[in-house]
Design an enzyme around this catalytic site. Structure first.
Site, mmCIF file in Angstrom:
data_model
loop_
_atom_site.group_PDB
_atom_site.id
_atom_site.type_symbol
_atom_site.label_atom_id
_atom_site.label_comp_id
_atom_site.label_asym_id
_atom_site.label_seq_id
_atom_site.Cartn_x
_atom_site.Cartn_y
_atom_site.Cartn_z
ATOM 1 N N HIS A 1 -5.932 -6.025 3.206
ATOM 2 C CA HIS A 1 -4.956 -4.955 3.401
ATOM 3 C C HIS A 1 -4.474 -4.908 4.849
ATOM 4 C CE1 HIS A 1 -5.593 -2.786 -0.496
ATOM 5 N NE2 HIS A 1 -6.589 -3.663 -0.505
ATOM 6 N N CYS B 1 0.840 -1.193 0.000
ATOM 7 C CA CYS B 1 0.000 0.000 0.000
ATOM 8 C C CYS B 1 0.883 1.255 0.000
ATOM 9 C CB CYS B 1 -0.904 -0.062 1.227
ATOM 10 S SG CYS B 1 -1.238 1.478 2.054
ATOM 11 N N GLU B 2 0.583 2.172 -0.885
ATOM 12 C CA GLU B 2 1.416 3.377 -0.990
ATOM 13 C C GLU B 2 1.205 4.352 0.167
ATOM 14 O OE1 GLU B 2 -1.137 6.272 -3.971
ATOM 15 O OE2 GLU B 2 0.159 4.768 -4.867
ATOM 16 N N HIS B 3 0.154 4.157 0.943
ATOM 17 C CA HIS B 3 -0.123 5.078 2.047
ATOM 18 C C HIS B 3 0.643 4.735 3.322
ATOM 19 C CE1 HIS B 3 -4.075 5.495 -0.276
ATOM 20 N NE2 HIS B 3 -3.298 6.509 -0.586
ATOM 21 N N HIS B 4 0.830 3.429 3.588
ATOM 22 C CA HIS B 4 1.487 3.008 4.833
ATOM 23 C C HIS B 4 2.690 2.104 4.597
ATOM 24 C CE1 HIS B 4 -2.787 3.805 5.876
ATOM 25 N NE2 HIS B 4 -2.207 4.497 6.838
ATOM 26 N N GLN C 1 -5.056 -0.435 -4.571
ATOM 27 C CA GLN C 1 -5.686 -1.533 -5.303
ATOM 28 C C GLN C 1 -6.466 -1.042 -6.516
ATOM 29 O OE1 GLN C 1 -7.659 -4.443 -2.831
ATOM 30 N NE2 GLN C 1 -9.093 -4.957 -4.458
ATOM 31 N N CYS D 1 -2.841 -2.622 6.213
ATOM 32 C CA CYS D 1 -3.010 -1.289 6.794
ATOM 33 C C CYS D 1 -4.358 -1.170 7.501
ATOM 34 C CB CYS D 1 -2.839 -0.202 5.736
ATOM 35 S SG CYS D 1 -3.988 -0.314 4.358
#
Length: 184
Positions: free
Chosen positions: A144, A75-78, A116, A146
């Protein structure tokens, strides 16, 4: 890149209050850097390389489905993993793609920092580009970390995304055939 990643992991270990020279952590920055290089190798690959001319002339014009392709992404956020499976269907238009290349396409895009929704779109567009298909359908189902390991901590949650191109978008019968086939 390896040395920069290794130094970054040493910094993280130190920042959380651990000793990077402790026996159990001594080689961790090196191992973590190597793992990150592997998990992000999709940035260093091209569609042309991974399909390797495995596009073949064919009279087939009925739906082709490749189901349950496992995937692992970050995941690019976490920068936490998400794992799942991908289902790809297409309607050939004079060309078919070698079976293993579908998994390679999934892996190339999954081995990048991703969301995703974007991953599903990239896979569909790549299959369309390589095959010239009259239609492509892609569904990705994933869990996920995250959402499971932090934040709301919902271990049984999953996410499903779909992209329909060409006939799969325009023709409800084609889309429904795809959806019925993946249900088994």
């Amino acid at each position: 890149m390896h040395n920069e990643l290794k130094q970054g992991y040493e910094n993280i270990i130190t920042a959380v209050g651990e000793d990077p020279n402790r026996e159990g952590l001594l080689d961790t920055p090196k191992r973590a850097a190597k793992a990150m290089e592997y998990l992000t190798q999709g940035y260093r690959q091209t569609l042309e390389e991974i399909t390797n001319n495995a596009v073949f002339t064919s009279d087939a014009d009925d739906m082709v489905l490749v189901q349950d392709i496992e995937l692992y992404s970050m995941c690019e956020h976490h920068l936490l993993p998400f794992t799942g499976r991908c289902h790809i269907a297409y309607i050939p238009n004079g060309k078919v793609l070698g079976l293993s290349k579908f998994a390679r396409i999934v892996d190339m895009f999954a081995r990048r920092f991703q969301i995703q929704e974007q991953l599903t779109h990239q896979i569909a567009k790549a299959v369309e580009e390589v095959t010239g298909a009259t239609g492509v359908g892609v569904i990705v189902e994933a869990k996920h970390m995250c959402m499971m390991m932090r934040g709301v901590e919902k271990q049984n949650s999953s996410m499903r995304t779909s992209v329909m191109l060409g006939n799969f978008r325009a023709d409800p019968k084609t889309r429904n055939e795809f959806l019925q086939l993946i249900k088994g």
